[in-house]
Write an enzyme that holds these catalytic residues in place. Structure first.
Site, short mmCIF file in Angstrom:
data_model
loop_
_atom_site.label_atom_id
_atom_site.label_comp_id
_atom_site.label_asym_id
_atom_site.label_seq_id
_atom_site.Cartn_x
_atom_site.Cartn_y
_atom_site.Cartn_z
N PRO A 52 0.95 -1.20 0.02
CA PRO A 52 0.03 0.07 0.05
C PRO A 52 0.84 1.21 0.01
O PRO A 52 0.83 1.95 0.90
CB PRO A 52 -0.92 -0.23 1.23
CG PRO A 52 -0.03 -0.92 2.20
CD PRO A 52 0.79 -1.88 1.37
N CYS A 53 1.54 1.49 -1.35
CA CYS A 53 2.44 2.58 -1.16
C CYS A 53 1.72 3.93 -1.01
O CYS A 53 2.60 4.89 -0.81
CB CYS A 53 3.30 2.72 -2.42
SG CYS A 53 2.36 2.78 -3.96
N TYR A 54 0.32 4.09 -1.15
CA TYR A 54 -0.24 5.35 -1.13
C TYR A 54 -0.35 5.76 0.47
O TYR A 54 -0.40 6.80 0.56
CB TYR A 54 -1.73 5.24 -1.60
CG TYR A 54 -2.35 4.20 -0.87
CD1 TYR A 54 -2.55 2.77 -1.26
CD2 TYR A 54 -3.26 4.60 0.55
CE1 TYR A 54 -3.43 2.13 -0.56
CE2 TYR A 54 -4.29 3.44 1.00
CZ TYR A 54 -4.16 2.44 0.53
OH TYR A 54 -4.93 1.53 1.38
#
Length: 105
Positions: A52-54
């Site tokens: 979940p790089c966001y």
DNA sequence: CACCTGACATAAT
DNA sequence: AATTATGCCAGGT
């Protein structure tokens, strides 16, 4: 896939839903003094489903890039995902401090 | 090997 | 608060 990238992705997978952490915090956790290097590793996220790089934002809560781009449309998408997780923003579009998380020292 | 480029951070203006 | 200068370091050329 370099060893450095594996460390970054492994750390980012641990970020709990509903929170965001800074690039610098990720760097510190994996033992690196360069937040930019973390950004470089996330620039092309190979597995969005598991990483979940966001949830990774700038130290002041600003959204500096997403999906390899810093275009407004990309940032809007990132903001939507965070909102969907329950993260709130201030008037200037930055993540509110109470939603910034960090590994316990 | 020697640059160069950033999804950054921080201190000093 | 906004801008500038420096440090940072992995990857690519």
């Amino acid at each position: 896939m370099t060893d450095f990238q594996k460390r970054v992705y492994e750390a980012v997978r641990c970020i709990p839903r509903g929170f965001a952490v800074s690039y610098g915090e990720v760097a510190r956790f994996i033992g690196c003094r360069s937040a930019r290097a973390v950004g470089a590793a996330l620039r092309r996220n190979p597995t969005p489903e598991t990483v979940p790089c966001y949830r990774v934002v700038a130290a002041d809560g600003a959204l500096t890039g997403f999906f390899g781009s810093s275009a407004a449309a990309s940032l809007a998408r990132k903001r939507r995902l965070l909102k969907n997780d329950g993260v709130a923003f201030d008037a200037s579009g930055r993540v509110r401090k109470e939603f910034l998380w960090q590994w316990t020292r």
